[in-house]
Design a protein around this motif. Structure first.
Motif, PDB file in Angstrom:
ATOM      1  N   UNK A  32       1.002  -1.425  -0.248  1.00 33.07           N
ATOM      2  CA  UNK A  32      -0.029  -0.286  -0.381  1.00 33.07           C
ATOM      3  C   UNK A  32       0.479   0.804  -0.036  1.00 33.07           C
ATOM      4  N   UNK A  33       0.782   2.058  -0.794  1.00 27.22           N
ATOM      5  CA  UNK A  33       1.185   3.392  -1.294  1.00 27.22           C
ATOM      6  C   UNK A  33       1.157   4.282  -0.221  1.00 27.22           C
ATOM      7  N   UNK A  34       2.529   5.305   0.342  1.00 27.43           N
ATOM      8  CA  UNK A  34       1.484   5.992   1.230  1.00 27.43           C
ATOM      9  C   UNK A  34       2.400   7.267   0.907  1.00 27.43           C
ATOM     10  N   UNK A  35       1.688   9.360   1.061  1.00 22.99           N
ATOM     11  CA  UNK A  35       3.410  10.103   1.070  1.00 22.99           C
ATOM     12  C   UNK A  35       3.697  10.255   2.508  1.00 22.99           C
ATOM     13  N   UNK A  61      -8.720   7.377  -1.889  1.00 19.35           N
ATOM     14  CA  UNK A  61      -8.646   9.338  -1.110  1.00 19.35           C
ATOM     15  C   UNK A  61      -8.726   9.067   0.188  1.00 19.35           C
ATOM     16  N   UNK A  62      -8.209   9.602   0.845  1.00 17.44           N
ATOM     17  CA  UNK A  62      -7.814  10.387   2.411  1.00 17.44           C
ATOM     18  C   UNK A  62      -8.754  11.153   2.725  1.00 17.44           C
ATOM     19  N   UNK A  63      -9.798  11.562   2.964  1.00 13.89           N
ATOM     20  CA  UNK A  63     -10.528  13.333   2.549  1.00 13.89           C
ATOM     21  C   UNK A  63     -10.489  13.476   4.187  1.00 13.89           C
ATOM     22  N   UNK A  64     -10.106  12.926   5.055  1.00 16.62           N
ATOM     23  CA  UNK A  64     -10.062  13.218   6.663  1.00 16.62           C
ATOM     24  C   UNK A  64      -9.832  14.635   6.292  1.00 16.62           C
ATOM     25  N   UNK A 103      -3.859   8.300  -1.250  1.00 13.72           N
ATOM     26  CA  UNK A 103      -3.752   9.535  -0.828  1.00 13.72           C
ATOM     27  C   UNK A 103      -4.489  10.533  -0.053  1.00 13.72           C
ATOM     28  N   UNK A 104      -3.744  11.211   0.299  1.00  7.23           N
ATOM     29  CA  UNK A 104      -4.570  12.480   1.643  1.00  7.23           C
ATOM     30  C   UNK A 104      -4.994  13.766   0.747  1.00  7.23           C
TER      31      UNK A 104
END
Length: 172
Positions: A89-92, A155-158, A135-136
């Motif tokens: 799982x890719x994340x920044x 999409x992480x829209x928090x 992707x936040x």
């Protein structure tokens, strides 16, 4: 020490917007009190009303809305339910630590990618290196998703809930 003293002379003091401080007034206190007294802390009429209102606001069917207690819990459930164990799982690199924690807790391997130096845009990895990418939308600013295969994007829209990009709510 001398450098620090010189540096301090150049600082301009401004009133900052508090980061991560909740805004709680009487309305929130009364709603919390009502929920506690109802013995329905995670389900019930209020949650049903919330899910219905959210579905209406986003223009989607209510069956596609499930309220959970946090963005971390939502991400964990997505990763646990929809991805095979030990997926990549890719994340920044620059993001909320709860993204990393949800990936690890769900039994997956994180793959880190970089953030552009002067924006909240990302340097996405090649899509054959990961099974999914989180992707936040950081600090309320929608980021571009044009370089990401849609079927791999979470999409992480928090931090940007309610933000609009290309005439759509982020995350929809």
């Amino acid at each position: 020490m001398e450098i620090q003293q010189r540096w301090k002379k150049d600082i301009i003091i401004v009133k900052l917007i508090p980061h991560n401080l909740p805004t709680v007034g009487n309305r929130e206190v009364e709603a919390t009190k009502s929920a506690i007294l109802s013995n329905n802390l995670s389900t019930g009429k209020i949650v049903d009303i919330f899910e219905t209102n959210l579905a209406d606001k986003l223009g989607i069917e209510k069956k596609n809305i499930i309220a959970v207690n946090s963005g971390s819990a939502a991400l964990f459930l997505i990763l646990k339910i929809f991805y095979s164990p030990n997926s990549t799982i890719a994340m920044p690199c620059y993001s909320c630590s709860s993204i990393y924690q949800a990936i690890k807790l769900a039994g997956h391997k994180p793959l880190f990618f970089d953030v552009h130096a002067n924006s909240v845009e990302f340097d996405f990895p090649e899509d054959d290196l990961y099974d999914a990418i989180v992707v936040p939308h950081l600090f309320g600013l929608p980021c571009s998703l044009r370089d990401i295969p849609r079927h791999k994007c979470i999409e992480d829209v928090c931090q940007a809930f309610g933000a609009i990009s290309n005439n759509k709510f982020v995350g929809s």
